[in-house]
Design a protein around this motif. Structure first.
Motif, PDB file in Angstrom:
ATOM      1  N   GLU A  55      -6.476  -5.888  -1.747  1.00 52.28           N
ATOM      2  CA  GLU A  55      -6.943  -4.931  -0.733  1.00 52.28           C
ATOM      3  C   GLU A  55      -5.967  -3.766  -0.607  1.00 52.28           C
ATOM      4  O   GLU A  55      -6.385  -2.608  -0.454  1.00 52.28           O
ATOM      5  CB  GLU A  55      -7.127  -5.633   0.614  1.00 52.28           C
ATOM      6  CG  GLU A  55      -8.317  -6.576   0.661  1.00 52.28           C
ATOM      7  CD  GLU A  55      -9.621  -5.892   0.292  1.00 52.28           C
ATOM      8  OE1 GLU A  55      -9.892  -4.787   0.834  1.00 52.28           O
ATOM      9  OE2 GLU A  55     -10.367  -6.451  -0.533  1.00 52.28           O
ATOM     10  N   ASN A  56      -4.681  -4.045  -0.661  1.00 56.31           N
ATOM     11  CA  ASN A  56      -3.685  -2.973  -0.638  1.00 56.31           C
ATOM     12  C   ASN A  56      -3.862  -2.055  -1.850  1.00 56.31           C
ATOM     13  O   ASN A  56      -3.734  -0.828  -1.749  1.00 56.31           O
ATOM     14  CB  ASN A  56      -2.270  -3.557  -0.646  1.00 56.31           C
ATOM     15  CG  ASN A  56      -1.855  -4.127   0.691  1.00 56.31           C
ATOM     16  OD1 ASN A  56      -2.531  -3.918   1.701  1.00 56.31           O
ATOM     17  ND2 ASN A  56      -0.757  -4.854   0.710  1.00 56.31           N
ATOM     18  N   TYR A  57      -4.144  -2.653  -2.983  1.00 58.21           N
ATOM     19  CA  TYR A  57      -4.341  -1.885  -4.225  1.00 58.21           C
ATOM     20  C   TYR A  57      -5.552  -0.963  -4.084  1.00 58.21           C
ATOM     21  O   TYR A  57      -5.505   0.206  -4.482  1.00 58.21           O
ATOM     22  CB  TYR A  57      -4.530  -2.850  -5.398  1.00 58.21           C
ATOM     23  CG  TYR A  57      -4.069  -2.317  -6.730  1.00 58.21           C
ATOM     24  CD1 TYR A  57      -2.882  -2.758  -7.302  1.00 58.21           C
ATOM     25  CD2 TYR A  57      -4.814  -1.368  -7.438  1.00 58.21           C
ATOM     26  CE1 TYR A  57      -2.442  -2.294  -8.542  1.00 58.21           C
ATOM     27  CE2 TYR A  57      -4.387  -0.894  -8.661  1.00 58.21           C
ATOM     28  CZ  TYR A  57      -3.201  -1.356  -9.200  1.00 58.21           C
ATOM     29  OH  TYR A  57      -2.768  -0.878 -10.418  1.00 58.21           O
ATOM     30  N   LYS A  58      -6.619  -1.490  -3.522  1.00 60.21           N
ATOM     31  CA  LYS A  58      -7.824  -0.682  -3.331  1.00 60.21           C
ATOM     32  C   LYS A  58      -7.550   0.527  -2.447  1.00 60.21           C
ATOM     33  O   LYS A  58      -7.983   1.653  -2.741  1.00 60.21           O
ATOM     34  CB  LYS A  58      -8.935  -1.528  -2.688  1.00 60.21           C
ATOM     35  CG  LYS A  58      -9.511  -2.605  -3.575  1.00 60.21           C
ATOM     36  CD  LYS A  58     -10.560  -3.396  -2.781  1.00 60.21           C
ATOM     37  CE  LYS A  58     -11.154  -4.520  -3.590  1.00 60.21           C
ATOM     38  NZ  LYS A  58     -12.134  -5.316  -2.807  1.00 60.21           N
ATOM     39  N   ARG A  59      -6.833   0.315  -1.357  1.00 62.89           N
ATOM     40  CA  ARG A  59      -6.530   1.424  -0.439  1.00 62.89           C
ATOM     41  C   ARG A  59      -5.633   2.464  -1.110  1.00 62.89           C
ATOM     42  O   ARG A  59      -5.758   3.662  -0.858  1.00 62.89           O
ATOM     43  CB  ARG A  59      -5.897   0.892   0.839  1.00 62.89           C
ATOM     44  CG  ARG A  59      -6.895   0.163   1.742  1.00 62.89           C
ATOM     45  CD  ARG A  59      -6.338  -0.076   3.125  1.00 62.89           C
ATOM     46  NE  ARG A  59      -5.261  -1.063   3.099  1.00 62.89           N
ATOM     47  CZ  ARG A  59      -5.444  -2.373   3.241  1.00 62.89           C
ATOM     48  NH1 ARG A  59      -6.667  -2.860   3.401  1.00 62.89           N
ATOM     49  NH2 ARG A  59      -4.420  -3.203   3.227  1.00 62.89           N
ATOM     50  N   VAL A 105     -14.138   0.030  -7.029  1.00 63.39           N
ATOM     51  CA  VAL A 105     -13.452   0.998  -6.172  1.00 63.39           C
ATOM     52  C   VAL A 105     -12.997   2.193  -6.997  1.00 63.39           C
ATOM     53  O   VAL A 105     -13.095   3.347  -6.563  1.00 63.39           O
ATOM     54  CB  VAL A 105     -12.245   0.340  -5.456  1.00 63.39           C
ATOM     55  CG1 VAL A 105     -11.510   1.362  -4.582  1.00 63.39           C
ATOM     56  CG2 VAL A 105     -12.707  -0.842  -4.620  1.00 63.39           C
ATOM     57  N   GLU A 159       0.842  -1.192   0.000  1.00 63.48           N
ATOM     58  CA  GLU A 159       0.000   0.000   0.000  1.00 63.48           C
ATOM     59  C   GLU A 159       0.886   1.254   0.000  1.00 63.48           C
ATOM     60  O   GLU A 159       1.886   1.324   0.708  1.00 63.48           O
ATOM     61  CB  GLU A 159      -0.881  -0.017   1.252  1.00 63.48           C
ATOM     62  CG  GLU A 159      -1.810   1.164   1.384  1.00 63.48           C
ATOM     63  CD  GLU A 159      -2.639   1.090   2.666  1.00 63.48           C
ATOM     64  OE1 GLU A 159      -3.260   2.116   3.024  1.00 63.48           O
ATOM     65  OE2 GLU A 159      -2.670   0.018   3.307  1.00 63.48           O
ATOM     66  N   ASP A 196      -5.816 -11.846  -2.625  1.00 57.00           N
ATOM     67  CA  ASP A 196      -6.798 -10.953  -2.008  1.00 57.00           C
ATOM     68  C   ASP A 196      -6.129  -9.928  -1.085  1.00 57.00           C
ATOM     69  O   ASP A 196      -6.587  -8.788  -0.993  1.00 57.00           O
ATOM     70  CB  ASP A 196      -7.835 -11.755  -1.228  1.00 57.00           C
ATOM     71  CG  ASP A 196      -8.756 -12.548  -2.145  1.00 57.00           C
ATOM     72  OD1 ASP A 196      -8.966 -12.098  -3.293  1.00 57.00           O
ATOM     73  OD2 ASP A 196      -9.251 -13.605  -1.736  1.00 57.00           O
ATOM     74  N   TYR A 197      -5.067 -10.335  -0.434  1.00 58.61           N
ATOM     75  CA  TYR A 197      -4.323  -9.406   0.437  1.00 58.61           C
ATOM     76  C   TYR A 197      -3.761  -8.253  -0.388  1.00 58.61           C
ATOM     77  O   TYR A 197      -3.883  -7.076  -0.022  1.00 58.61           O
ATOM     78  CB  TYR A 197      -3.203 -10.153   1.151  1.00 58.61           C
ATOM     79  CG  TYR A 197      -2.209  -9.255   1.847  1.00 58.61           C
ATOM     80  CD1 TYR A 197      -2.505  -8.676   3.079  1.00 58.61           C
ATOM     81  CD2 TYR A 197      -0.981  -8.981   1.255  1.00 58.61           C
ATOM     82  CE1 TYR A 197      -1.594  -7.839   3.712  1.00 58.61           C
ATOM     83  CE2 TYR A 197      -0.064  -8.147   1.875  1.00 58.61           C
ATOM     84  CZ  TYR A 197      -0.366  -7.583   3.102  1.00 58.61           C
ATOM     85  OH  TYR A 197       0.543  -6.752   3.718  1.00 58.61           O
ATOM     86  N   ASN A 219     -12.710  -6.869  -8.806  1.00 55.82           N
ATOM     87  CA  ASN A 219     -12.500  -6.342  -7.459  1.00 55.82           C
ATOM     88  C   ASN A 219     -12.080  -4.879  -7.448  1.00 55.82           C
ATOM     89  O   ASN A 219     -12.445  -4.130  -6.546  1.00 55.82           O
ATOM     90  CB  ASN A 219     -11.423  -7.174  -6.744  1.00 55.82           C
ATOM     91  CG  ASN A 219     -11.956  -8.470  -6.183  1.00 55.82           C
ATOM     92  OD1 ASN A 219     -12.465  -8.514  -5.069  1.00 55.82           O
ATOM     93  ND2 ASN A 219     -11.877  -9.530  -6.979  1.00 55.82           N
TER      94      ASN A 219
END
Length: 358
Positions: A85-89, A195, A41, A81-82, A191
């Motif tokens: 999630e970092n990419y989304k943030r 976002v 992230e 998935d981990y 995914n």
């Protein structure tokens, strides 16, 4: 079109922001946090630091290139998935500072690949060169041994940190097919794109460079048909293409102006550069002038103009001219010349249109 210029950051780039702002028509920089490993992230304080630096010179930071995709996502591993999630943030943070476009790629293991960073052209300048036979005849296992025997061995376009894990990556991709890569890309998009939509950021995948399989690794963003398939994976205006005329143009079968006309509404970001392609599959990057390469840059710009393109454009790789010492492909002089060539075409088209001659 909105003209921007790639910048690798203070201490990492021979071209200063002060020089960039002096190039006519340049509104912003194309940037990234190059010290952050793929999958991590991005820290907000580092993002704000780049914004502060650009603000001093009146340049926007609307385009990021790249937020790299972790290999576990491309491989479809449970750990993906981990990293997603970092990419989304990271997307959410970039939206807070006004970023509008994120460029990325989905090339396994390697980014762009060349065999010579300083191939001499007839005029004495040098440029990035790709020798097709040399690349196609390299056995991946032999390649790993070469690196093990000589730690200093590398090839242009390879990231040193990835070379350390090259053996494991080749083994991991051994049974990954193109269809597997398509499925893993679809999972990533399903995914990420929601976002991106919420945050007003357009995701723009870069074509594979070169646009064909190398070292037995699958590559899928290579052609008009595959771009069409990609855009249909998630049919959203926030799922788009970084249309690179040089990457796609390395394959003479790709008609770049036609590709632009078909997908214009899904191209938020464009790289414009020229390449000279030889019959044996070799290619070398040239000046932006149409007559110097194999890509009709006039028709490329005309296609954007006639489609009413309002996205971001940057001159891509330039030659090394006038003894400039710079990052390979990313000097000031030839890219600035390229910008003026592109503006010259654009301004001419605009005048012709107003005078009813287009």
């Amino acid at each position: 079109m909105k003209m921007v210029f790639r910048w690798f950051g203070e201490g990492n780039d021979s071209v200063s922001l002060n020089y960039i702002r002096q190039i006519p028509g340049v509104e912003g920089i194309v940037w990234a946090l190059h010290d952050i490993p793929a999958g991590e992230e991005w820290p907000m304080e580092k993002i704000l630091e780049v914004k502060k630096q650009a603000d001093v010179y009146g340049l926007n930071i609307n385009v990021v290139e790249s937020v790299n995709v972790h290999e576990d996502i491309k491989l479809g591993l449970p750990t993906r998935d981990y990293y997603i999630e970092n990419y989304k943030r990271t997307i959410e943070k970039l939206a807070q500072v006004g970023v509008k476009v994120i460029c990325y790629n989905f090339m396994p293991v390697f980014d762009w690949v060349r065999t010579d960073l300083y191939k001499v052209l007839k005029d004495g300048s040098t440029a990035l060169f790709y020798e097709h036979e040399k690349v196609m005849n390299i056995n991946p296992l032999e390649l790993v041994k070469m690196i093990a025997d000589n730690p200093k061995f590398t090839m242009p376009g390879w990231e040193p940190e990835r070379l350390k894990e090259l053996t494991n990556l080749f083994e991991a991709y051994q049974n990954v097919t193109e269809e597997d890569l398509w499925e893993n890309l679809k999972y990533f998009l399903e995914n990420i794109i929601p976002v991106a939509e919420v945050n007003g950021i357009k995701m723009a995948i870069h074509p594979d460079d070169p646009p064909w399989s190398i070292f037995g690794l699958p590559r899928i963003i290579t052609s008009r048909e595959n771009i069409r398939r990609f855009l249909n994976l998630v049919d959203s205006q926030y799922n788009g293409i970084t249309l690179c005329s040089g990457s796609l143009g390395a394959n003479p079968k790709n008609n770049v102006p036609e590709i632009i006309r078909e997908f214009a509404d899904r191209i938020p970001f464009a790289h414009i550069r020229n390449v000279k392609v030889y019959e044996n599959g070799d290619f070398i990057e040239t000046s932006h002038r149409t007559c110097d390469g194999s890509v009709d840059i006039f028709e490329v710009v005309k296609a954007y103009y006639e489609c009413g393109f309002t996205g971001y454009v940057r001159p891509d790789h330039g030659r090394h001219i006038w003894d400039e010492q710079c990052r390979p492909g990313y000097g000031l002089y030839d890219r600035a010349l390229g910008i003026m060539y592109l503006w010259g075409i654009w301004d001419s088209l605009e005048r012709m249109s107003k005078e009813g001659r287009l």
